[in-house]
Design a protein around this motif. Structure first.
Motif, short mmCIF file in Angstrom:
data_model
loop_
_atom_site.label_atom_id
_atom_site.label_comp_id
_atom_site.label_asym_id
_atom_site.label_seq_id
_atom_site.Cartn_x
_atom_site.Cartn_y
_atom_site.Cartn_z
N VAL A 205 0.84 -1.21 0.00
CA VAL A 205 0.00 0.00 0.00
C VAL A 205 0.87 1.25 0.00
CG1 VAL A 205 -1.73 1.31 1.28
CG2 VAL A 205 -1.90 -1.18 1.14
N TYR A 206 1.93 1.22 0.76
CA TYR A 206 2.81 2.39 0.83
C TYR A 206 3.48 2.67 -0.51
CZ TYR A 206 6.24 5.65 2.79
OH TYR A 206 6.99 6.76 3.07
N ALA A 207 3.86 1.62 -1.21
CA ALA A 207 4.45 1.80 -2.54
C ALA A 207 3.46 2.45 -3.51
CB ALA A 207 4.91 0.44 -3.09
N ILE A 208 2.18 2.14 -3.36
CA ILE A 208 1.15 2.70 -4.24
C ILE A 208 0.93 4.18 -3.95
CG2 ILE A 208 -1.31 2.61 -4.83
CD1 ILE A 208 -1.18 -0.42 -4.29
N ILE A 209 0.92 4.56 -2.67
CA ILE A 209 0.58 5.94 -2.32
C ILE A 209 1.80 6.83 -2.11
CG2 ILE A 209 -1.53 5.12 -1.19
CD1 ILE A 209 -0.17 5.77 1.51
N TYR A 210 3.00 6.28 -2.25
CA TYR A 210 4.21 7.02 -1.85
C TYR A 210 4.36 8.36 -2.56
CZ TYR A 210 9.08 8.26 -1.09
OH TYR A 210 10.23 8.94 -0.77
N ARG A 211 4.29 8.37 -3.88
CA ARG A 211 4.54 9.61 -4.61
C ARG A 211 3.52 10.70 -4.30
NH1 ARG A 211 8.41 9.83 -8.36
NH2 ARG A 211 9.45 7.91 -8.99
N PRO A 212 2.21 10.42 -4.41
CA PRO A 212 1.26 11.49 -4.05
C PRO A 212 1.33 11.88 -2.57
CG PRO A 212 0.11 9.41 -4.45
CD PRO A 212 1.52 9.23 -4.93
N LEU A 213 1.66 10.94 -1.70
CA LEU A 213 1.78 11.25 -0.28
C LEU A 213 2.98 12.15 -0.03
CD1 LEU A 213 0.73 10.72 2.62
CD2 LEU A 213 2.31 8.78 2.72
N LEU A 214 4.08 11.88 -0.73
CA LEU A 214 5.27 12.73 -0.61
C LEU A 214 4.98 14.15 -1.10
CD1 LEU A 214 8.29 12.95 0.07
CD2 LEU A 214 8.79 12.24 -2.28
N PHE A 215 4.26 14.25 -2.22
CA PHE A 215 3.85 15.54 -2.76
C PHE A 215 2.99 16.28 -1.74
CE2 PHE A 215 1.26 17.67 -6.41
CZ PHE A 215 1.87 18.89 -6.12
N ALA A 216 2.00 15.59 -1.18
CA ALA A 216 1.10 16.21 -0.21
C ALA A 216 1.83 16.59 1.07
CB ALA A 216 -0.04 15.25 0.11
N SER A 217 2.88 15.86 1.41
CA SER A 217 3.63 16.16 2.63
C SER A 217 4.54 17.37 2.45
CB SER A 217 4.46 14.95 3.05
OG SER A 217 3.64 13.82 3.27
N LEU A 218 5.16 17.48 1.27
CA LEU A 218 6.10 18.57 1.02
C LEU A 218 5.39 19.89 0.73
CD1 LEU A 218 8.74 16.69 -1.16
CD2 LEU A 218 8.88 17.25 1.27
N ASP A 219 4.27 19.84 0.01
CA ASP A 219 3.55 21.07 -0.34
C ASP A 219 2.05 20.78 -0.38
OD1 ASP A 219 2.77 23.56 -1.26
OD2 ASP A 219 4.45 23.74 -2.65
N PRO A 220 1.39 20.72 0.77
CA PRO A 220 -0.02 20.31 0.83
C PRO A 220 -0.96 21.22 0.05
CG PRO A 220 0.73 21.13 2.96
CD PRO A 220 1.94 20.95 2.12
N ARG A 221 -0.71 22.52 0.06
CA ARG A 221 -1.60 23.45 -0.64
C ARG A 221 -1.56 23.24 -2.15
NH1 ARG A 221 -0.88 29.30 2.49
NH2 ARG A 221 -1.67 28.58 4.53
#
Length: 275
Positions: free
Chosen positions: A152-168
């Motif tokens: 599951v983490y491999a599937i969501i990693y990229r969008p989650l990283l994007f949301a973590s670095l710049d949520p807005r």
């Protein structure tokens, strides 16, 4: 002191099946912790990990009272807590207050369940861990959890990283930040639940947070931090278990000591680089 260096005794103990099962289980926990840790640190979720671990203890205590599997109870407690944290605590300040409120109530319930159950010793084991008694069922539980978390983490990693670095910007781009927050929180809850069974509710952060915090002191590259976090977590987990065998020390003590030592060294190296 010489017991620490009785390698023949350590090698003899490693020949036992239950020790091998414990070694594999704690290695899997180290892998999960090392993989999830950098995102936990980036999203400022250290308190959430602590909260999920403590409420996994509550779920396990409830399972003891109900006469069902402790592992199942721990997982249910941690997942419910993590989902609540993810849903109600989008911002760090808001999340901390939610965790504090829920955790205080949950710990009170846990103490009540243990009191009604009447066996405080088992409750103490949930706080300090019981890696040497993982057994086949426990190893399977950790293995299944590791597989689910990693996939599951491999599937969501990229969008989650994007949301973590710049949520807005991520929200503007259509990234489902709230859903990702809940899914990641549940993954953290699953990892914390297994950590409670192995190293105890009080020490889960030594594998889910400290290795990643140490790695982040050496580099800002997300991929490098992830790799170093896994390496540090495995050194602490596997090294702690092996080191504790001959002197018959609690495994959690050795794991946390190695993890803390790695963090101190990395922090010193990071400070020297900045100077």
């Amino acid at each position: 002191m010489g017991q620490f260096f009785e390698f023949s005794a350590t090698g003899h103990l490693l020949s036992y099946e239950f020790v091998q099962q414990s070694l594999l289980a704690i290695a899997l926990l180290g892998l999960i912790g090392g993989v999830l840790g950098p995102m936990i640190v980036a999203r400022q979720m250290s308190f959430a990990v602590h909260g999920a671990a403590e409420l996994s203890f509550t779920g396990a205590a409830a399972a003891l009272l109900a006469g069902v599997g402790v592992n199942i109870g721990g997982v249910i407690g941690a997942v419910i807590a993590a989902a609540v944290f993810g849903l109600l605590g989008q911002r760090a300040r808001e999340r901390d207050s939610v965790i504090g409120v829920v955790m205080a109530f949950g710990l009170g319930l846990g103490v009540l369940f243990l009191s009604l159950h009447g066996r405080v010793g088992q409750g103490f084991a949930l706080l300090t861990g019981q890696v040497v008694s993982v057994g086949t069922d426990g190893l399977i539980a950790v293995g299944v959890t590791a597989a689910v978390v990693l996939v599951v983490y491999a599937i969501i990693y990229r969008p989650l990283l994007f949301a973590s670095l710049d949520p807005r910007v991520a929200e503007t781009a259509g990234v489902p930040t709230r859903l990702l927050s809940v899914v990641f929180a549940i993954l953290v809850g699953l990892a914390a639940a297994q950590g409670v069974q192995i190293i105890g509710a009080l020490l889960v952060m030594s594998l889910l947070i400290t290795p990643a915090a140490a790695a982040s002191r050496l580099t800002a590259n997300p991929t490098t931090v992830l790799v170093l976090s896994v390496v540090f977590a495995e050194l602490a987990a596997v090294g702690g278990l092996v080191l504790s065998l001959a002197p018959e020390l609690p495994v959690s003590v050795a794991v946390t000591t190695i993890s803390f030592a790695i963090y101190v060294v990395c922090r010193l190296i990071g400070m020297r680089r900045r100077d």
